[in-house]
Motif scaffolding. Sequence first.
Motif, PDB file in Angstrom:
ATOM      1  N   VAL A   1      33.756  46.682 105.253  1.00  0.00           N
ATOM      2  CA  VAL A   1      32.512  45.937 105.890  1.00  0.00           C
ATOM      3  C   VAL A   1      31.879  46.753 105.930  1.00  0.00           C
ATOM      4  O   VAL A   1      29.759  46.671 105.292  1.00  0.00           O
TER       5      VAL A   1
ATOM      6  N   TYR B   1      37.186  45.388 108.304  1.00  0.00           N
ATOM      7  CA  TYR B   1      37.446  43.530 108.385  1.00  0.00           C
ATOM      8  C   TYR B   1      39.116  43.931 108.470  1.00  0.00           C
ATOM      9  O   TYR B   1      39.235  43.633 107.498  1.00  0.00           O
TER      10      TYR B   1
ATOM     11  N   ALA C   1      27.283  41.940 102.735  1.00  0.00           N
ATOM     12  CA  ALA C   1      28.571  43.391 103.586  1.00  0.00           C
ATOM     13  C   ALA C   1      27.752  43.189 105.154  1.00  0.00           C
ATOM     14  O   ALA C   1      27.921  43.399 106.494  1.00  0.00           O
TER      15      ALA C   1
ATOM     16  N   LEU D   1      28.492  39.570 106.633  1.00  0.00           N
ATOM     17  CA  LEU D   1      29.660  40.138 107.386  1.00  0.00           C
ATOM     18  C   LEU D   1      29.695  40.817 109.095  1.00  0.00           C
ATOM     19  O   LEU D   1      30.498  40.887 109.737  1.00  0.00           O
ATOM     20  N   SER D   2      28.910  42.520 108.573  1.00  0.00           N
ATOM     21  CA  SER D   2      28.875  42.654 109.895  1.00  0.00           C
ATOM     22  C   SER D   2      28.179  42.027 110.987  1.00  0.00           C
ATOM     23  O   SER D   2      28.794  42.331 112.069  1.00  0.00           O
TER      24      SER D   2
END
Length: 239
Positions: free
Chosen positions: A10, A25, A99, A102-103
């Motif tokens: 990630v 992940y 990314a 998602l982080s």
Amino acid sequence: MLIKTEAIVVHSIRYGEADLIVKLYTKQKGVVSYLVRGVLKSRKGKLKPSLFLPFSILNIDANYKSNNSLQRIIDAKLITHFKTLHESILKGGLISFLAEILSNVLIENESDEGIYDFIKKSLLWLDSNDEVALFHVFFLLKLTHFLGCSPDISNIELNQFSLEEACFTVGDKSGYAIDGELLIAFKLLLGIKFDDLKGVSLPKSIRKQLLDKVLLYYSFHVPGFKKTKSLSVLEALFN
């Protein structure tokens, strides 16, 4: 405890002169942060910096201690050798943007194989396709299903979508609704699959508005969601 698991990179940042802190992940443990020592300096080590590019898909062997904030990777190998994901400037901008999101939204040490498999399949699709102008918007819409905040489509025939209430409605005066031409595009994306994106062409202005609305939707429904720093870079690439 030794664990063996698939993992998607990630985020990674340099730590000191030779180390990396890598957020993965993992299929088995969810989001886990690792300290990878000496990876930026040693040429003989089996762990190489190229393994930890954003969204690389790995098989890892790692030590795991529940009370440690940083775990240790023993070994890592690429599962997938992407052909375009890390070579295309446009796709590079997309994965940096996603990314970062998602982080923000994935929870530390909370595993969900459904999310993992969705991200992995999405990346494989992105790598093998060139019609990617709507990929990030579509990805974020589909991700809401796994985050537990997907739009309620039970009244999809109505002429507005309330971003605050996450449902189709009429007479919304809040200023946080989708309607008109933008609503047609929004409904379209809710009803298709990744491969259908190849046949969808929307004006740049509509794509930008859709992304802005989806990010606003996240701010309403995903706890702790933060403003995305890489958005301006992505917009510049699409311009």
